[in-house]
Design an enzyme around this catalytic site. Sequence first.
Site, PDB file in Angstrom:
ATOM      1  N   ASP A 272       0.833  -1.200   0.000  1.00  0.00           N
ATOM      2  CA  ASP A 272       0.000   0.000   0.000  1.00  0.00           C
ATOM      3  C   ASP A 272       0.869   1.253   0.000  1.00  0.00           C
ATOM      4  O   ASP A 272       1.981   1.240  -0.544  1.00  0.00           O
ATOM      5  CB  ASP A 272      -0.932  -0.026   1.216  1.00  0.00           C
ATOM      6  CG  ASP A 272      -2.310   0.534   0.898  1.00  0.00           C
ATOM      7  OD1 ASP A 272      -2.402   1.755   0.686  1.00  0.00           O
ATOM      8  OD2 ASP A 272      -3.277  -0.244   0.846  1.00  0.00           O
ATOM      9  N   HIS A 312      -3.676   6.084   3.432  1.00  0.00           N
ATOM     10  CA  HIS A 312      -4.531   4.989   2.967  1.00  0.00           C
ATOM     11  C   HIS A 312      -4.052   3.688   3.592  1.00  0.00           C
ATOM     12  O   HIS A 312      -4.830   2.958   4.194  1.00  0.00           O
ATOM     13  CB  HIS A 312      -4.497   4.879   1.435  1.00  0.00           C
ATOM     14  CG  HIS A 312      -5.406   3.820   0.888  1.00  0.00           C
ATOM     15  ND1 HIS A 312      -4.982   2.523   0.679  1.00  0.00           N
ATOM     16  CD2 HIS A 312      -6.702   3.859   0.518  1.00  0.00           C
ATOM     17  CE1 HIS A 312      -5.996   1.811   0.187  1.00  0.00           C
ATOM     18  NE2 HIS A 312      -7.047   2.595   0.076  1.00  0.00           N
ATOM     19  N   SER A 543     -11.258  -1.238  -0.359  1.00  0.00           N
ATOM     20  CA  SER A 543      -9.948  -1.183   0.307  1.00  0.00           C
ATOM     21  C   SER A 543     -10.064  -1.510   1.783  1.00  0.00           C
ATOM     22  O   SER A 543      -9.124  -2.059   2.375  1.00  0.00           O
ATOM     23  CB  SER A 543      -9.340   0.215   0.161  1.00  0.00           C
ATOM     24  OG  SER A 543      -8.920   0.466  -1.150  1.00  0.00           O
TER      25      SER A 543
END
Length: 820
Positions: A272, A312, A543
């Site tokens: 990520d 994120h 996600s």
Amino acid sequence: MAKPHLLYTKPTEAQGTYKQPARNPGNQPEDKPEPNYGPMQDDFRKYLSAFQAARMHRHQARSLQVPAHLDYIRITFFDVFDNAGFEARYRDKFGLVAVQVDHFGRRVLFAIQSESRFRTFLHTLQAFVDTISPWGDLSNPDRDILFIKEFELLTTVDILPNIDEPSDVLLSLVEKQLEINTSFVEIQRALFSYLDSQSIDYESIPENNTIQLWNVALEQLRELADNFDILYSVYPNSLGLVSPGRFGTATRSFGFTANLPPDNAPIIGVIDTGISDQTPLADLIINSQENDPYDLTGTNSRVDNWDKTWGHGTGVAGIAAFGEKLYPAARGAIQADAWLLSIKVLDDRVSRVSDRAIRKAIMRAYHELGVRIFTLTISERIKNDNETVSALAYMLDVLACECDLDILICIASGNMRREIIDLNTNTCLPYPNHFIHADNNIHVPAESMNNLTVGATANNLNPTLQVAGLANDVSFPAVFTTKCHVDFDTSGLTQNQRNKQFGKPDILYYGGDHERNGEKQVTGISVLTPKIGQYWMKETGTSYATPFVANLAARILSAYPKLSMQTVKALIINSASLPRLDNTFAALPKSLLNRVLGKGTPDASKCLSSTDHQVTIILEDSIVPEHIGTYTLKFPGYLQKSGRATGLLAFHATLCFKFRPIQHRQSTYCPVHIAFGIFKNKPLDEINGKGMGPIRDEKTKEVIEKGYKLREPWSQDPYYRGKLLCNTQKVSFVVGKKDILNEDFTFKVAVNSKLNKLLTAAQKAAYATTVEFSLVIRIEERPYKNQYIGSLYNGLKVENDLQVLTTLDADLEAEAESEL
């Protein structure tokens, strides 16, 4: 009371060569009318003219000195091109070498390897076109060309789509077949020289037959496509995140601290944007502070500054480490389930990392740190309807099999790219009808078959939530979740060539929802953020559904560390159930719903443990293609005392295996078939080859009302050529007491395997090796008037000499043993 799962350890009872039962072709017309080839002649005349003109134009457009050239003809056939039967004939007779197969085996890209033999092909077509009446005096017409529907030259327009400049792109190369190897190598060498001379940043990735380019101009791409005849497609190549709007929820602190897991707890590799160590996750991150080989961006894997504010990877990592323990509100000290390895592949300050770098990082994490679970929640482009497997998905499939890595990558299916639906203005189709659009297909590399793809439901784990958002129920698919790109309704495949087991996503999990105005301040799911003073924010997306599944996989491994990752995958899928949709979904065809829902949402408790009356049996074994084997499954005698006559036992069985894929061949991408069935208590000869019906309770009205599927003899049927094979299969059915008594409390579990019928002789020889598989069978006893009269768990264990799986929870295992 929770009990450990049971392991079937006996070898196959009987083995033999698998015989496929014959199929009834149906009524055939006695007299076939004489064919009218006039329309085909007109089509071929048009195709020939266009092909010759396009070929001349392509040759004239070549502007560079390249030592070798290849032309390609793309032929679409009326039915599946039989590689085994026709590939050698087209090569020897017409000088055509197949380098890619798509459109479910109906379209083949051929390299023109021999110009003299290719002239035979053109002359044959021309003779057909020039015949005054169909075939005229041609007493022996060439039947091979009658199988052709259309053909065209592969041109620069086909290779190079509309791409913004400058761009990061992926060059996909044709398959390097032996017959064109010399030309291929010469062209590839010249291609590398050109890239060097133009100072274009690139990396060749032989593992998935691609070349990645960074910051290349459109004019340079045109020159590449015009001159270097080993390219068959150019795609934009950017990893990205899709989140249509973000809304924070102000808090004063993170509100919790992390209790560290045991030293031997699983490690989850988070592929990520990095994981911030300025959060309670700091002590869970195992990355070194300096010289970190898992920082592929050079920006520090312990820093997550994606989009400069919200991060994120940190939100993903928090869910991966703690799962549902963070909800509905994180307070106090919370026990982490896993350690975290930050594999940083994305930062908005640097270019996209290469596929090869990702591959090396995964391999290093497995071999050096023992990482077996990964999350991949960033994606590339949306997949087109019925598109072949991407280079990145292929690479991930190869990693799981060919490189002998026992890993499972939990991949987000991707979020929709359409605008958030506004029911007030009705600016686009309302939920859930928007799923019909191709814009809502899964994203690359979610089509990876050896791994686990996760979509999202609308659940945000807030039990007091009164507003469900766009979905009428939190168990329904979230508005942003994406569907399988393979649409059998538009594929042109016959009903017999379709495979109801085939599809992505595999499962759904909690991802929050959007409100009617497109916001998510109430219906979004809370995730950690590294933003100073923010701490938590409301987000949505596949996600955030994906790390819940990785956390679940970690908990399964903690309980049963010796299980293979394909078994972990099978356990998760086996526990899943589909939501009971309301009438808002009534207008959508069932085939579309299957592409959205996958196998449903997993139940963590069923993944992790059995009970007295719901028992999970795990069978890990192997089989050689073209063979069949059976296993005996005995049931306790107390079942005859049950007052329940129908639907006494419910079965849920899931098979998973990994395979070595064949790139560029859509119809044979999965070259190996394995299937299972649960049959009556008969010897192997009566099960094998005769299509004997399975155990079933088909007259029970209750079965239909409960939604249980009535079993077909096998979970998957490879009989028809061109059928896409699937390595993940699940079936559910029920049986009554009469069936159990008639079979003397004994059923037979059978597993068969075959090679894809479209494989060539050389491919069959290469794949005629042992394949490991995992079969998970969950058996649920259904009580009579809410009363049970015995322990199905104890009975199955004793009757079948099943092994209690070793767990890290000694009390749980000791308790199970003491009750036997």
